[in-house]
Design a protein around this motif. Structure first.
Motif, mmCIF file in Angstrom:
data_model
loop_
_atom_site.group_PDB
_atom_site.id
_atom_site.type_symbol
_atom_site.label_atom_id
_atom_site.label_comp_id
_atom_site.label_asym_id
_atom_site.label_seq_id
_atom_site.Cartn_x
_atom_site.Cartn_y
_atom_site.Cartn_z
ATOM 1 N N LEU A 85 -34.537 -82.432 -29.792
ATOM 2 C CA LEU A 85 -35.905 -82.887 -29.478
ATOM 3 C C LEU A 85 -35.891 -84.085 -28.536
ATOM 4 O O LEU A 85 -36.762 -84.230 -27.687
ATOM 5 C CB LEU A 85 -36.664 -83.219 -30.768
ATOM 6 C CG LEU A 85 -36.991 -82.009 -31.641
ATOM 7 C CD1 LEU A 85 -37.675 -82.460 -32.932
ATOM 8 C CD2 LEU A 85 -37.856 -80.994 -30.905
ATOM 9 N N ARG A 136 -33.619 -84.552 -26.216
ATOM 10 C CA ARG A 136 -33.356 -83.975 -24.890
ATOM 11 C C ARG A 136 -34.605 -83.304 -24.350
ATOM 12 O O ARG A 136 -34.907 -83.384 -23.155
ATOM 13 C CB ARG A 136 -32.202 -82.951 -24.978
ATOM 14 C CG ARG A 136 -30.841 -83.618 -25.216
ATOM 15 C CD ARG A 136 -29.714 -82.596 -25.213
ATOM 16 N NE ARG A 136 -29.536 -81.917 -26.490
ATOM 17 C CZ ARG A 136 -29.750 -80.630 -26.721
ATOM 18 N NH1 ARG A 136 -30.157 -79.831 -25.746
ATOM 19 N NH2 ARG A 136 -29.558 -80.108 -27.909
ATOM 20 N N THR A 137 -35.367 -82.655 -25.236
ATOM 21 C CA THR A 137 -36.593 -81.978 -24.800
ATOM 22 C C THR A 137 -37.581 -82.985 -24.207
ATOM 23 O O THR A 137 -38.170 -82.761 -23.150
ATOM 24 C CB THR A 137 -37.264 -81.251 -25.991
ATOM 25 O OG1 THR A 137 -36.314 -80.374 -26.577
ATOM 26 C CG2 THR A 137 -38.472 -80.456 -25.537
ATOM 27 N N ASP A 172 -36.453 -79.579 -21.076
ATOM 28 C CA ASP A 172 -35.657 -78.406 -21.456
ATOM 29 C C ASP A 172 -35.384 -78.425 -22.948
ATOM 30 O O ASP A 172 -34.735 -79.339 -23.453
ATOM 31 C CB ASP A 172 -34.303 -78.403 -20.723
ATOM 32 C CG ASP A 172 -34.464 -77.982 -19.286
ATOM 33 O OD1 ASP A 172 -35.279 -77.077 -19.017
ATOM 34 O OD2 ASP A 172 -33.781 -78.580 -18.424
ATOM 35 N N HIS A 173 -35.887 -77.413 -23.641
ATOM 36 C CA HIS A 173 -35.641 -77.287 -25.073
ATOM 37 C C HIS A 173 -34.502 -76.299 -25.224
ATOM 38 O O HIS A 173 -34.679 -75.088 -25.094
ATOM 39 C CB HIS A 173 -36.909 -76.773 -25.762
ATOM 40 C CG HIS A 173 -36.833 -76.752 -27.262
ATOM 41 N ND1 HIS A 173 -36.999 -77.872 -28.034
ATOM 42 C CD2 HIS A 173 -36.597 -75.735 -28.126
ATOM 43 C CE1 HIS A 173 -36.889 -77.549 -29.316
ATOM 44 N NE2 HIS A 173 -36.634 -76.254 -29.395
ATOM 45 N N LYS A 174 -33.311 -76.836 -25.457
ATOM 46 C CA LYS A 174 -32.117 -75.996 -25.365
ATOM 47 C C LYS A 174 -31.289 -76.120 -26.631
ATOM 48 O O LYS A 174 -30.790 -77.196 -26.958
ATOM 49 C CB LYS A 174 -31.293 -76.503 -24.161
ATOM 50 C CG LYS A 174 -30.444 -75.465 -23.543
ATOM 51 C CD LYS A 174 -29.920 -75.928 -22.200
ATOM 52 C CE LYS A 174 -28.977 -74.832 -21.721
ATOM 53 N NZ LYS A 174 -28.054 -75.215 -20.771
ATOM 54 N N SER A 190 -33.403 -71.054 -25.289
ATOM 55 C CA SER A 190 -34.023 -72.235 -24.661
ATOM 56 C C SER A 190 -35.411 -71.893 -24.120
ATOM 57 O O SER A 190 -35.743 -70.729 -23.925
ATOM 58 C CB SER A 190 -33.143 -72.753 -23.523
ATOM 59 O OG SER A 190 -33.215 -71.881 -22.419
ATOM 60 N N LYS A 228 -38.565 -73.901 -21.333
ATOM 61 C CA LYS A 228 -38.876 -75.071 -20.529
ATOM 62 C C LYS A 228 -40.337 -75.423 -20.717
ATOM 63 O O LYS A 228 -41.212 -74.567 -20.619
ATOM 64 C CB LYS A 228 -38.577 -74.758 -19.055
ATOM 65 C CG LYS A 228 -38.929 -75.869 -18.097
ATOM 66 C CD LYS A 228 -37.810 -76.134 -17.094
ATOM 67 C CE LYS A 228 -38.084 -77.388 -16.256
ATOM 68 N NZ LYS A 228 -37.688 -78.627 -16.915
#
Ligand code: PLP
Length: 466
Positions: free
Chosen positions: A291, A293-294, A299-301, A347, A349
């Motif tokens: 979260l 990083r999101t 980018d939710h990866k 993932s 976006k």
């Protein structure tokens, strides 16, 4: 306050019929794979919110819950269930606010029977379920996955209740021995502990898999209580109001919330939508920082889950995040396409407009185990406060992101004794361990160990529920 007795619940994916409060609290995922949310956020009058400063926790809970609940529960019953629920807490304030300095606070959420914030919701839900089921002469079989604390809270909430069996999955050997013992030492016949040879996300996947078989779900009368359950989120809204109305200049508060499945912090978001004014909510994560990083990149990866000293937030699939995404766009077609991407490509976006909306209220951070150990030592020496590792993650991210004129409130999500194995090693002392936790050590445990697949879990259910 205007009573909103007809508030309906809709699915984030837009293809499920709307539900009433009584129906939604017994549901996990919506049949279309989405999560239920109220069709709109009720707003509390600012004068009422101010008056919370002179109310007890239980009184505030009544005003917070009321707009979400329909005529299926009378006012006096609601008050009675609330009163009864919080009798099991060892602190009369239920969630006391502890002052660390004049600009830093800990909101202590661990005074319930299983030492983590999950008790706040589960003590209420078990009583609410029992009331409705008893009234309809019905029974339910609750199926839940736990990263350690939800299961314990559910088991303690529901033990000995005739109207429910409770099946709790936990990742075998991936929760702390004390977390496990809070669950496996309960002897009630209606409690079944299942240890899955996999991680927490695998447990969640098994649950989703079993619930997706609608005829099976119906015939076995399965219900959910994990953090996608609406009633849990609702219960957690109360302590944001409670806390903010006990701190001066509360509009300068930044709440830092150790986050896994995004339930606790989403309750904070709702409190803001209901009219509580504060600065920011910090999504505090450990090495499992999807979260964070999101929020940084859009980018939710998904990555692999890493085991840390804060196991209750060792999560990549953060289910309740979907509720926030839906609220940020109110476009169920868009949510469907994001979730399809997540299924297919691991993932998705986020659009600029969703990101912008989320960033208005949310900040994020990530704290690794080394930093967690350092801050636990520091708080022990400096303030004589023993932080649990999850709270420590919150404190680190909070101190990193808070500004000079702001007040930091970290949600202290667990008592350190629940994670005594790692905490006592860090501070070389175990005087923070309570008698109750010491007693657990010698108690007999009961659990069934299964492989990582839903059929093995189903056959256990089939044996109990004929
Ligand atoms: C469940 C839990 C969390 C994470 O809460 P979410 O609602 O899943 O984000 C954090 N800390 C502790 C101790 C927990 O038990």
């Amino acid at each position: 306050m205007k009573a909103n007795n007809n508030l309906k619940y809709i699915s984030t994916r837009g293809h499920a019929s709307q539900l009433s409060f009584k129906d939604v609290i017994f549901e996990g995922l919506a049949p279309d794979g989405g999560l239920y949310v109220p069709e709109s956020w009720p707003c509390l009058d600012s004068k009422l919110i101010t008056s919370f400063a002179n109310m007890s926790y239980q009184e505030i809970a009544y005003f917070v819950f009321k707009p979400y609940i329909d005529s299926s529960l009378t006012d006096s019953l609601l008050k009675e269930i609330i009163r009864d629920s919080y009798k099991s807490f060892s602190n009369s304030e239920i969630t006391p606010v502890r002052e660390v300095t004049d600009s830093e606070f800990l909101l202590e959420l661990f005074h319930g029977p299983t030492y983590a914030f999950k008790d706040v919701a589960m003590q209420f839900i078990s009583r609410l379920f029992d009331y409705y089921l008893d009234q309809d002469n019905e029974k339910i079989n609750i199926l839940g996955a736990t990263s350690g604390d939800t299961g314990a809270a559910a088991i303690h909430g529901f033990q000995g209740i005739d109207s429910a069996n409770v099946f709790i999955l936990h990742p075998y050997n991936l929760i702390s021995p004390t977390q496990r013992k809070f669950m496996t030492t309960i002897k009630s016949k209606n409690i079944i502990n299942i240890a899955v040879k996999g991680n927490f996300d695998d447990c969640q996947k098994i649950i989703k898999d079993i619930f997706s078989n609608k005829s099976y779900k119906r015939s076995k009368k399965l219900g959910a209580i994990n953090s996608i359950n609406w009633a849990r989120i609702m219960c957690q809204i109360t302590y944001y109001f409670y806390c903010a109305t006990r701190i001066s200049n509360s509009e300068n508060i930044v709440f830092s919330v150790p986050t896994g499945n995004f339930g606790d912090i989403f309750a904070g978001y709702i409190s803001n939508m209901m009219g509580l004014k504060f600065k920011k909510l910090i999504i505090a994560t450990n090495e499992n920082n999807i979260l964070h990083r999101t929020l940084k990149t859009g980018d939710h990866k998904l990555a692999d889950v890493v085991s840390t000293t804060s196991p209750s937030i060792d999560i990549q699939v953060s289910s309740n995040f979907e509720r926030l995404l839906y609220d940020a766009c109110k476009d169920s077609d868009h949510i469907n396409s994001l979730m399809n991407d997540l299924n297919k490509n691991k993932s998705f976006k986020l659009s600029e407009s969703i990101l912008r909306k989320i960033r208005k209220l949310f900040l994020s951070g990530s704290a690794n185990q080394d930093k967690v150990a350092c801050i636990i030592k520091e708080y022990q020496e400096k303030y004589n406060i023993t932080l649990d590792p999850h709270t420590a993650v919150g404190v680190i991210c909070g101190k990193d992101l808070v500004n000079d004129n702001e007040k930091l409130v970290t949600l202290s999500t667990a008592h350190p004794a629940k994670f005594k194995e790692s905490v006592s090693e860090i501070i070389s002392n175990d005087s923070f361990v309570t008698d109750r936790v010491r007693e657990l050590e010698s108690m007999e445990e009961k659990m069934i160990i299964v492989e990582n697949n839903s059929n093995d879990v189903k056959s256990i259910i089939d044996e109990v529920v004929q």
